[in-house]
Motif scaffolding. Structure first.
Motif, PDB file in Angstrom:
ATOM      1  N   ALA A   1       0.831  -1.214   0.000  1.00  0.00           N
ATOM      2  CA  ALA A   1       0.000   0.000   0.000  1.00  0.00           C
ATOM      3  C   ALA A   1       0.861   1.257   0.000  1.00  0.00           C
ATOM      4  O   ALA A   1       0.554   2.221  -0.709  1.00  0.00           O
ATOM      5  CB  ALA A   1      -0.952  -0.006   1.198  1.00  0.00           C
ATOM      6  N   THR A   2       1.961   1.252   0.767  1.00  0.00           N
ATOM      7  CA  THR A   2       2.855   2.406   0.800  1.00  0.00           C
ATOM      8  C   THR A   2       3.480   2.641  -0.569  1.00  0.00           C
ATOM      9  O   THR A   2       3.587   3.784  -1.027  1.00  0.00           O
ATOM     10  CB  THR A   2       3.942   2.213   1.870  1.00  0.00           C
ATOM     11  N   ALA A   3       3.887   1.572  -1.238  1.00  0.00           N
ATOM     12  CA  ALA A   3       4.463   1.707  -2.577  1.00  0.00           C
ATOM     13  C   ALA A   3       3.437   2.257  -3.564  1.00  0.00           C
ATOM     14  O   ALA A   3       3.752   3.143  -4.370  1.00  0.00           O
ATOM     15  CB  ALA A   3       4.998   0.360  -3.062  1.00  0.00           C
ATOM     16  N   ILE A   4       2.221   1.769  -3.488  1.00  0.00           N
ATOM     17  CA  ILE A   4       1.162   2.241  -4.390  1.00  0.00           C
ATOM     18  C   ILE A   4       0.831   3.708  -4.111  1.00  0.00           C
ATOM     19  O   ILE A   4       0.656   4.505  -5.042  1.00  0.00           O
ATOM     20  CB  ILE A   4      -0.079   1.334  -4.283  1.00  0.00           C
ATOM     21  N   ILE A   5       0.769   4.083  -2.845  1.00  0.00           N
ATOM     22  CA  ILE A   5       0.521   5.491  -2.482  1.00  0.00           C
ATOM     23  C   ILE A   5       1.645   6.376  -3.007  1.00  0.00           C
ATOM     24  O   ILE A   5       1.403   7.471  -3.532  1.00  0.00           O
ATOM     25  CB  ILE A   5       0.359   5.640  -0.951  1.00  0.00           C
ATOM     26  N   GLY A   6       2.880   5.903  -2.891  1.00  0.00           N
ATOM     27  CA  GLY A   6       4.022   6.676  -3.389  1.00  0.00           C
ATOM     28  C   GLY A   6       3.933   6.934  -4.881  1.00  0.00           C
ATOM     29  O   GLY A   6       4.210   8.045  -5.356  1.00  0.00           O
ATOM     30  N   VAL A   7       3.530   5.935  -5.628  1.00  0.00           N
ATOM     31  CA  VAL A   7       3.393   6.086  -7.076  1.00  0.00           C
ATOM     32  C   VAL A   7       2.203   6.994  -7.406  1.00  0.00           C
ATOM     33  O   VAL A   7       2.303   7.896  -8.240  1.00  0.00           O
ATOM     34  CB  VAL A   7       3.227   4.706  -7.755  1.00  0.00           C
ATOM     35  N   ALA A   8       1.082   6.773  -6.732  1.00  0.00           N
ATOM     36  CA  ALA A   8      -0.148   7.504  -7.046  1.00  0.00           C
ATOM     37  C   ALA A   8      -0.104   8.973  -6.640  1.00  0.00           C
ATOM     38  O   ALA A   8      -0.644   9.826  -7.351  1.00  0.00           O
ATOM     39  CB  ALA A   8      -1.341   6.813  -6.382  1.00  0.00           C
ATOM     40  N   PHE A   9       0.541   9.272  -5.498  1.00  0.00           N
ATOM     41  CA  PHE A   9       0.441  10.631  -4.958  1.00  0.00           C
ATOM     42  C   PHE A   9       1.762  11.381  -4.820  1.00  0.00           C
ATOM     43  O   PHE A   9       1.746  12.590  -4.601  1.00  0.00           O
ATOM     44  CB  PHE A   9      -0.245  10.590  -3.583  1.00  0.00           C
ATOM     45  N   TYR A  10       2.889  10.688  -4.931  1.00  0.00           N
ATOM     46  CA  TYR A  10       4.173  11.329  -4.689  1.00  0.00           C
ATOM     47  C   TYR A  10       5.149  11.183  -5.846  1.00  0.00           C
ATOM     48  O   TYR A  10       6.351  11.325  -5.675  1.00  0.00           O
ATOM     49  CB  TYR A  10       4.799  10.795  -3.388  1.00  0.00           C
ATOM     50  N   ALA A  11       4.633  10.890  -7.016  1.00  0.00           N
ATOM     51  CA  ALA A  11       5.427  10.812  -8.245  1.00  0.00           C
ATOM     52  C   ALA A  11       6.620   9.871  -8.141  1.00  0.00           C
ATOM     53  O   ALA A  11       7.646  10.100  -8.768  1.00  0.00           O
ATOM     54  CB  ALA A  11       5.880  12.214  -8.669  1.00  0.00           C
ATOM     55  N   GLU A  12       6.493   8.821  -7.338  1.00  0.00           N
ATOM     56  CA  GLU A  12       7.547   7.817  -7.301  1.00  0.00           C
ATOM     57  C   GLU A  12       7.481   7.022  -8.597  1.00  0.00           C
ATOM     58  O   GLU A  12       6.406   6.823  -9.158  1.00  0.00           O
ATOM     59  CB  GLU A  12       7.382   6.899  -6.086  1.00  0.00           C
TER      60      GLU A  12
END
Length: 101
Positions: free
Chosen positions: A66-77
């Motif tokens: 979930a943290t990885a997905i949030i990073g991609v979705a909201f933090y341009a990771e």
């Protein structure tokens, strides 16, 4: 259900951790403390019904995915095909562990 909620709360506290700013962002600090408390409490609750090793592995995996997905979705990771496949593999392992637990 407690394990899923606890893992999602783990993603909440790791996301709040991004914004704490050395303790200067009080809202993020409060969100972190509430999320980490809920996450650990829900992990402990789940550990009453399934082996703690399995509960911890599933909890940590849910939180990491979930943290990885949030990073991609909201933090341009960055998201590459390999990273996506590895996250999918992690989710598959979580489902397998939960099914065996």
């Amino acid at each position: 259900m407690a394990l899923l909620a606890g893992g999602l709360c783990e993603a909440g506290f790791t996301t709040a951790l991004r914004h704490i700013d050395g303790g200067r962002n009080i809202g993020a600090l409060i969100a972190f403390l509430l999320s980490v408390t809920a996450s650990m409490g829900l992990l402990a609750l789940a550990g009453r019904q399934i082996p703690m090793g399995t509960a911890y592995a599933v909890w940590a995996g849910i939180g990491a995915a979930a943290t990885a997905i949030i990073g991609v979705a909201f933090y341009a990771e960055p998201m590459s095909i390999v990273r996506g496949l590895l996250i999918a593999g992690l989710i598959g392992c979580i489902v397998g562990l939960k099914a065996l637990g």
